[in-house]
Scaffold this motif. Structure first.
Motif, mmCIF file in Angstrom:
data_model
loop_
_atom_site.group_PDB
_atom_site.id
_atom_site.type_symbol
_atom_site.label_atom_id
_atom_site.label_comp_id
_atom_site.label_asym_id
_atom_site.label_seq_id
_atom_site.Cartn_x
_atom_site.Cartn_y
_atom_site.Cartn_z
ATOM 1 N N ASN A 151 0.827 -1.210 0.000
ATOM 2 C CA ASN A 151 0.000 0.000 0.000
ATOM 3 C C ASN A 151 0.862 1.261 0.000
ATOM 4 O O ASN A 151 0.585 2.224 -0.729
ATOM 5 N N ARG B 71 0.992 3.992 -3.065
ATOM 6 C CA ARG B 71 0.673 5.414 -2.860
ATOM 7 C C ARG B 71 1.849 6.302 -3.266
ATOM 8 O O ARG B 71 1.650 7.378 -3.853
ATOM 9 N N LEU C 149 -1.934 11.434 -7.547
ATOM 10 C CA LEU C 149 -2.319 12.047 -6.278
ATOM 11 C C LEU C 149 -1.551 13.356 -6.123
ATOM 12 O O LEU C 149 -0.356 13.420 -6.434
ATOM 13 N N GLU D 48 -2.600 15.348 5.054
ATOM 14 C CA GLU D 48 -2.644 13.900 5.192
ATOM 15 C C GLU D 48 -3.106 13.510 6.588
ATOM 16 O O GLU D 48 -2.995 14.299 7.533
ATOM 17 N N ALA E 161 -2.647 8.914 4.308
ATOM 18 C CA ALA E 161 -3.527 9.035 3.150
ATOM 19 C C ALA E 161 -3.967 10.481 3.012
ATOM 20 O O ALA E 161 -3.964 11.255 3.974
ATOM 21 N N ASP F 131 -6.880 9.264 -2.396
ATOM 22 C CA ASP F 131 -6.514 7.896 -2.031
ATOM 23 C C ASP F 131 -7.750 7.014 -1.940
ATOM 24 O O ASP F 131 -8.831 7.444 -1.528
ATOM 25 N N THR F 132 -7.563 5.742 -2.295
ATOM 26 C CA THR F 132 -8.609 4.734 -2.148
ATOM 27 C C THR F 132 -8.397 4.026 -0.817
ATOM 28 O O THR F 132 -7.303 3.530 -0.540
ATOM 29 N N ILE F 133 -9.429 3.986 -0.005
ATOM 30 C CA ILE F 133 -9.321 3.404 1.334
ATOM 31 C C ILE F 133 -10.375 2.318 1.515
ATOM 32 O O ILE F 133 -11.308 2.189 0.709
ATOM 33 N N THR G 252 -13.259 6.616 -1.764
ATOM 34 C CA THR G 252 -12.250 7.577 -2.198
ATOM 35 C C THR G 252 -12.320 8.802 -1.284
ATOM 36 O O THR G 252 -13.408 9.320 -1.010
ATOM 37 N N LEU H 187 -5.488 1.873 3.677
ATOM 38 C CA LEU H 187 -5.412 1.960 2.224
ATOM 39 C C LEU H 187 -5.878 0.637 1.618
ATOM 40 O O LEU H 187 -5.677 -0.430 2.214
ATOM 41 N N TYR I 48 -5.238 -0.424 -1.799
ATOM 42 C CA TYR I 48 -4.592 -0.852 -3.028
ATOM 43 C C TYR I 48 -4.213 -2.333 -2.930
ATOM 44 O O TYR I 48 -4.280 -3.062 -3.917
#
Length: 692
Positions: free
Chosen positions: A400, A404, A413, A418, A427, A431-433, A456, A492, A494
């Motif tokens: 992850n 990122r 991004l 953050e 994040a 970011d995709t969480i 997102t 995260l 990913y």
């Protein structure tokens, strides 16, 4: 409630562990054992005082400066001196500098933070304070730089460094940074780091992470149990159970939702294999009392509950009328639909099918991680929905963070505010969480925040909360996640573990197959059926780090085929309590078990007469391996004859030379597995298999 502690300790370490946004457990311990614990709704002075009142005031307390602690200490332990946990202070420094600082001022402060952890005496403490003072003077002008805001006013250009300096100034001025090396002590005090951070906090958090998804009552009970068993004089399990609060007592205390069913309702439990037996019993009992009906939907061959489970599988196998889907709808390719069912039941010939379609890759850990990551990133760049699946949370976190970083480098991004997530990564907007906890209070017009949902981030707020919306949604449907929820229940997405992947559907999936004791057929089956168009397995053959268990890397001839062969025979499906009792009764009542018991004296006599010393023979008989030895001696005769008597064979098995009076004319050949199919990586589980 924890016991009262009358003994006065030189040092006590305290810390708080948050269980989501609804509870916090405050823990106190000495250098070896847990002394006390207290569960409260919030970390405040009243909660700290309730914990401290049951423990005799120590000479020194090591704390991280949590909310309300100092106020409670002054009231309950007024004569106890305070030492700030330097590991926590180092964490504050790294939040300002990051672990890879770029500015020279940040690099110097980071080096000061690392040296802080190594201070052991008053001379080194004085040298550290002097070095920190020099840093403040050297960068005073730099830290005073200001930037104008668009809406008016100004802010410090290097605000994080300014905040870190202010925090360190307060600690140095208060004299709590190096209390433990004060020459006034009549004995050496323990190191300044808070033992709870590593000795208690970390393993306790790991227990909660290993049982991710438990409702609050079970998380509280897990904390109680762990603390009891790690106290100085742990009570026997039976006695712990007598004083352990029941689910009903905890639920009543925390006002958890009970039975809200109505007559005629249909209650559908999806992913039923993940439902614990006790939870399932409670739900069905409440539904029966209300006149509602419960429908279980799921696959008994997929991953199991973190609680005591097996009930769903028992119900399926105990009934003849359980409906089962016969068509696979998720996967696009006909061959993969058939192969997924073979994989589900652990049929090893399916390995050749996946190899023939180039879905299996092999290599060392670094090569396979890079290959999986590169393929995943390529799919994403092509506009496909793709997921990376890894076995351990450490691997997931590393992937992850890497994903990122690359998204920031290629400008997908944008730099900005953050927040820190549950496993430590950060994040920001874009970011995709993934959310990891159900919370019906956090809602939009389409529903509420659920465990396993992806989102997102659209905005990061100053208080640590974030605004999120479903992936692909451009307007509306937003939800604000509070800061405490973000810190405890967001990560995260990913890369994910197989447990988190269960239930999701993507275009492609890339699976890192790392053989661990926790790796089972169910993990592989779930991971290799997430992608509609493609599911790729990247099998790691080497030993990436030290393992206590056997590992394919121990075998230089290991291949992806051999690793997967062993993995498919390692089932993690849990038996229900009823099935466990039946299996044990069958095992102990079997002819084989009775025969083994009858032959025990015979094998004992053979071992004692094998030429070993009395001590060696007794050690063999009392060892855990004695059962395996007797099984070897009683096993089928080899096809090649030998003049070696059984007593000589037993002496070779335990590593001692046989008597020299009758040397063997030949040796017994060890049975070998078929070509390319070695013994399983982990012992195959003799449990009931499961379905999609």
């Amino acid at each position: 409630m924890a016991p009262v502690v009358d003994e006065v300790h030189d040092a006590v370490f305290v810390d708080g562990i948050h269980l989501g946004c609804k509870a916090v457990v405050l823990i106190a311990q000495n250098e070896k054992h847990v002394l006390g614990w207290y569960v409260a709704r919030n970390e405040n002075s009243r909660a700290w005082a309730a914990l401290m009142e049951r423990i005799a005031p120590p000479r020194l307390v090591v704390a991280d400066g949590g909310g309300g602690f100092e106020k409670a200490r002054k009231k309950v332990w007024p004569n106890t001196r305070t030492q700030r946990c330097t590991f926590h202070v180092f964490g504050q420094i790294t939040r300002a500098t990051t672990l890879r600082p770029r500015l020279e001022a940040s690099k110097e402060l980071y080096r000061l933070g690392t040296s802080l952890l190594r201070v052991c005496d008053a001379e080194e403490a004085h040298a550290w304070v002097q070095a920190y003072t020099d840093w403040c003077l050297r960068w005073e002008t730099f830290l005073a730089e200001k930037t104008s805001r668009d809406g008016g006013g100004w802010e410090y250009t290097h605000e994080r460094l300014v905040r870190a300096r202010s925090s360190l100034n307060r600690l140095v001025s208060a004299g709590v940074l190096f209390t433990f090396v004060d020459p006034a002590w009549d004995r050496q005090m323990p190191a300044m780091n808070n033992r709870i951070e590593g000795a208690t906090n970390a393993p306790l958090r790991q227990v909660l992470r290993d049982h991710w998804g438990m409702r609050l009552t079970r998380r509280i009970k897990a904390v109680f149990w762990w603390c009891y068993t790690h106290s100085e004089q742990p009570l026997p399990a039976a006695q712990i159970l007598k004083i352990m609060p029941t689910d009903a007592q905890i639920e009543a205390a925390w006002h958890l939702v009970g039975a809200t069913f109505q007559a005629g309702q249909l209650v559908i439990i999806d992913e039923a294999s993940l439902t614990g037996t006790l939870s399932l019993d409670r739900i069905t009992q409440a539904a029966a009392e209300a006149g509602a009906k419960v429908l279980l939907v799921g696959d008994y061959a997929q991953l199991q509950s973190v609680d005591a489970g097996g009930a769903f599988s028992l119900l399926i196998h105990d009934r003849d009328d359980a409906p089962e889907l016969v068509d696979v709808h998720r996967l696009s390719h006909a061959w993969e639909k058939t192969a997924s069912l073979e994989l589900r039941h652990g049929r090893t010939p399916v390995i050749d099918t996946y190899l023939a379609h180039e879905r299996i890759h092999e290599g060392d850990a670094e090569a396979m991680t890079d290959a999986a990551y590169t393929a995943w990133r390529h799919d994403r760049q092509q506009g496909l929905a793709s997921v990376l699946i890894a076995e351990t949370r450490e691997n997931v976190t590393a992937l992850n963070v890497r994903a990122r970083a690359d998204l920031i480098l290629d400008d997908t991004l944008k730099p900005g505010p953050e927040i820190t997530l549950s496993d430590g990564p950060r994040a920001g907007v874009g970011d995709t969480i993934i959310t990891l906890h159900n919370d019906r209070r956090l809602r939009n017009r389409h529903g509420w925040v659920r465990n396993g949902q992806t989102w997102t981030i659209t905005a990061v707020r100053d208080d640590g909360s974030v605004t999120i919306r479903p992936p692909g949604a451009r307007f509306g449907n937003s939800i604000v996640l509070p800061a405490d929820y973000v810190l405890e229940h967001v990560d995260l997405s990913y890369a994910v573990t197989a447990h988190r992947a269960q239930g999701i559907t993507t275009d492609t999936a890339h699976v890192l197959v790392l053989v661990e004791p926790t790796t089972t057929r169910e993990n592989l089956y779930v991971a290799m059926t997430r992608g509609r168009e493609s599911n790729q397995a990247y099998v790691i053959l080497d030993r990436p780090d030290d393992h206590a268990m056997s590992h394919p890397g121990d075998n230089p001839d290991a291949t992806a085929r051999t690793v997967l062969y062993g993995l498919l025979q390692h089932s993690g499906a849990e038996l229900s309590a009823h099935e466990t009792i039946t299996a044990e009764q069958d095992r102990w009542g079997s002819i084989a078990q009775l025969a083994a018991a009858a032959q025990h004296d015979r094998w004992t006599t053979l071992v004692r007469g094998s030429g070993l010393t009395d001590e060696q023979a007794q050690a063999v008989i009392e060892s855990d391996a004695f059962g395996a030895l007797t099984a070897e001696l009683a096993g089928p005769k080899p096809t090649t004859t030998t003049s070696t008597p059984s007593c000589h064979a037993s002496s070779r098995l335990v590593g001692s030379p046989p008597p020299t009076t009758s040397p063997p004319s030949s040796t017994i050949a060890s049975p070998t597995p078929p070509p390319n199919l070695p013994a399983p990586v982990a012992p195959a589980s003799h449990r009931v298999s499961s379905s999609d």
